[in-house]
Scaffold this motif. Structure first.
Motif, PDB file in Angstrom:
ATOM      1  N   TYR A 196       0.858  -1.182   0.000  1.00  0.00           N
ATOM      2  CA  TYR A 196       0.000   0.000   0.000  1.00  0.00           C
ATOM      3  C   TYR A 196       0.895   1.233   0.000  1.00  0.00           C
ATOM      4  O   TYR A 196       1.765   1.387   0.861  1.00  0.00           O
ATOM      5  N   ILE A 197       0.685   2.110  -0.978  1.00  0.00           N
ATOM      6  CA  ILE A 197       1.467   3.327  -1.119  1.00  0.00           C
ATOM      7  C   ILE A 197       0.587   4.528  -0.764  1.00  0.00           C
ATOM      8  O   ILE A 197      -0.485   4.722  -1.357  1.00  0.00           O
ATOM      9  N   GLY A 198       1.023   5.317   0.216  1.00  0.00           N
ATOM     10  CA  GLY A 198       0.200   6.452   0.605  1.00  0.00           C
ATOM     11  C   GLY A 198       0.832   7.277   1.699  1.00  0.00           C
ATOM     12  O   GLY A 198       2.058   7.271   1.885  1.00  0.00           O
ATOM     13  N   ARG A 199      -0.007   7.964   2.442  1.00  0.00           N
ATOM     14  CA  ARG A 199       0.449   8.850   3.509  1.00  0.00           C
ATOM     15  C   ARG A 199      -0.142   8.399   4.835  1.00  0.00           C
ATOM     16  O   ARG A 199      -1.309   8.014   4.901  1.00  0.00           O
ATOM     17  N   LYS A 200       0.655   8.492   5.895  1.00  0.00           N
ATOM     18  CA  LYS A 200       0.246   8.093   7.236  1.00  0.00           C
ATOM     19  C   LYS A 200       0.307   9.296   8.153  1.00  0.00           C
ATOM     20  O   LYS A 200       1.265  10.076   8.108  1.00  0.00           O
ATOM     21  N   ASP A 201      -0.708   9.444   9.004  1.00  0.00           N
ATOM     22  CA  ASP A 201      -0.728  10.581   9.923  1.00  0.00           C
ATOM     23  C   ASP A 201      -1.727  10.317  11.045  1.00  0.00           C
ATOM     24  O   ASP A 201      -2.531   9.393  10.982  1.00  0.00           O
ATOM     25  N   THR A 202      -1.648  11.164  12.072  1.00  0.00           N
ATOM     26  CA  THR A 202      -2.666  11.167  13.117  1.00  0.00           C
ATOM     27  C   THR A 202      -3.744  12.142  12.677  1.00  0.00           C
ATOM     28  O   THR A 202      -3.466  13.326  12.448  1.00  0.00           O
ATOM     29  N   VAL A 203      -4.967  11.640  12.551  1.00  0.00           N
ATOM     30  CA  VAL A 203      -6.035  12.421  11.931  1.00  0.00           C
ATOM     31  C   VAL A 203      -7.260  12.459  12.856  1.00  0.00           C
ATOM     32  O   VAL A 203      -7.691  11.426  13.368  1.00  0.00           O
ATOM     33  N   LYS A 204      -7.797  13.637  13.056  1.00  0.00           N
ATOM     34  CA  LYS A 204      -9.050  13.774  13.792  1.00  0.00           C
ATOM     35  C   LYS A 204     -10.169  13.141  12.975  1.00  0.00           C
ATOM     36  O   LYS A 204     -10.169  13.195  11.743  1.00  0.00           O
ATOM     37  N   TRP A 205     -11.140  12.552  13.674  1.00  0.00           N
ATOM     38  CA  TRP A 205     -12.250  11.916  12.962  1.00  0.00           C
ATOM     39  C   TRP A 205     -12.914  12.884  11.991  1.00  0.00           C
ATOM     40  O   TRP A 205     -13.260  12.516  10.876  1.00  0.00           O
TER      41      TRP A 205
END
Length: 336
Positions: A196-205
């Motif tokens: 899986y190629i993409g971006r990872k982050d901490t995200v608010k719902w």
């Protein structure tokens, strides 16, 4: 006159016998019944130790179909309380959880009608040869002269406990053998090797939709330029689900075949044996699929560990299908 004397002697003898019995018979009583259920202990505890499930298998509910019940507190935890009120056969009372461990649930039982009384009830769970032995018990005391009832308590309560445990066994074993939970079928499956190629982050719902849209678009654009061999639909990978702070650690990514890297994006390899739910419906309702998967793991004695990769694969393009009931999301739980 002689007959009257005989009757008097008999009455006196009975009084002496009853009086002696009152002081000889103990005031304490204890009743226990056990059964063995072919299901994991965690599932048996869930079905036996939560009041919402107790209402389905307890033997007294059938005595009054119109009985009213209520549950307060957090079901299955200390302080949870189950209250009922019905006809003369069931009376009025409550049960409150007083202690919970990984092998026992203790409760306080209070009857208000047809007579006032209190007792301690308990459920004990023990793993035995891949199954679970559950013991249902009650202990309390009857003050004199009501202690004359103590020798009969085992018979009175025991037959009800046997009936209840038989229903609990039937219900729990049916759940343990099922592959459908909350109306959703869980399938064992094999995910082909991919990255899986993409971006990872901490995200608010509240920001998830925007994060996914921008990340999917960016990854898809770059992968198209590179003519990468795509292996599926846009997907979200969840690493942490933080309900307290209403946020998640997630990646929004596009799957490609085999091992792959792309400058400016993170790579998340996946593949192998796992579990799948095909969920149809709006995205905001997809949580049901995860609850169903959790129920499945409990029923099968599996553990939700940090080694699991939780993936949502968005098969249906919402821009071309306005009917949300037709939106297909494949939910995968794959060991890393």
């Amino acid at each position: 006159m002689k007959a009257l004397k005989i009757i008097l002697y008999i009455v006196l003898a009975l009084v002496v016998i009853v009086t002696a019995a009152i002081f000889m018979i103990p005031t304490e009583y204890k009743v226990e019944r056990s059964t063995t259920i072919n299901a994991p202990k965690k599932l048996v505890m869930q079905q036996a130790g939560r009041f919402e499930n107790f209402a389905k298998w307890n033997p007294w509910g059938k005595l009054d179909p119109n009985m009213t019940t209520s549950i307060t507190g957090t079901d299955g935890e200390v302080g949870a309380k189950y209250s009922w009120e019905g006809n003369d056969d069931v009376g009025k009372g409550s049960m409150e959880i007083t202690a919970v461990t990984d092998s026992r649930v203790d409760e306080k039982l209070v009857f208000l009608t047809p007579y006032e009384s209190e007792a301690a009830t308990y459920l004990v769970f023990e793993e035995v040869d891949g199954a679970t032995k559950v013991t249902w018990g009650m202990q309390g005391s009857n003050p004199r002269p009501m202690n004359l009832m103590v020798p009969m308590m085992d018979g009175f309560i025991g037959k009800d406990y046997e009936a209840g445990l038989a229903e609990l066994k039937k219900m729990t074993e049916a759940i343990a053998s099922s592959d459908t939970f909350r109306g959703l079928k869980v399938e064992k499956m094999e995910l082909s090797p991919r990255t899986y190629i993409g971006r990872k982050d901490t995200v608010k719902w509240a920001d998830m939709q925007g994060f996914m849209a921008s990340s999917f678009g960016a990854a898809y654009g770059e992968l198209t330029k590179k003519k990468a061999p795509m292996a599926g639909a846009p997907s979200s990978i969840y690493f942490v689900w933080d309900e307290a702070n209403e946020q998640t650690v997630m990646a929004a990514a596009i799957p490609v075949e085999g091992e792959y890297t792309l400058k400016g994006f993170e790579a998340f390899p996946a593949g192998g044996s796992g579990y799948k739910i095909a969920y149809y419906g709006a995205y905001e309702g997809s949580g049901e699929a995860h609850y169903a998967m959790d129920d499945y793991f409990t029923a099968k004695g599996l553990e939700m560990t940090e080694d699991l990769m939780v993936i949502e694969e968005y098969i249906t393009d919402p821009t071309t299908e306005p009917d949300t009931s037709k939106w297909l999301t494949n939910v995968y739980y794959i060991p890393r």
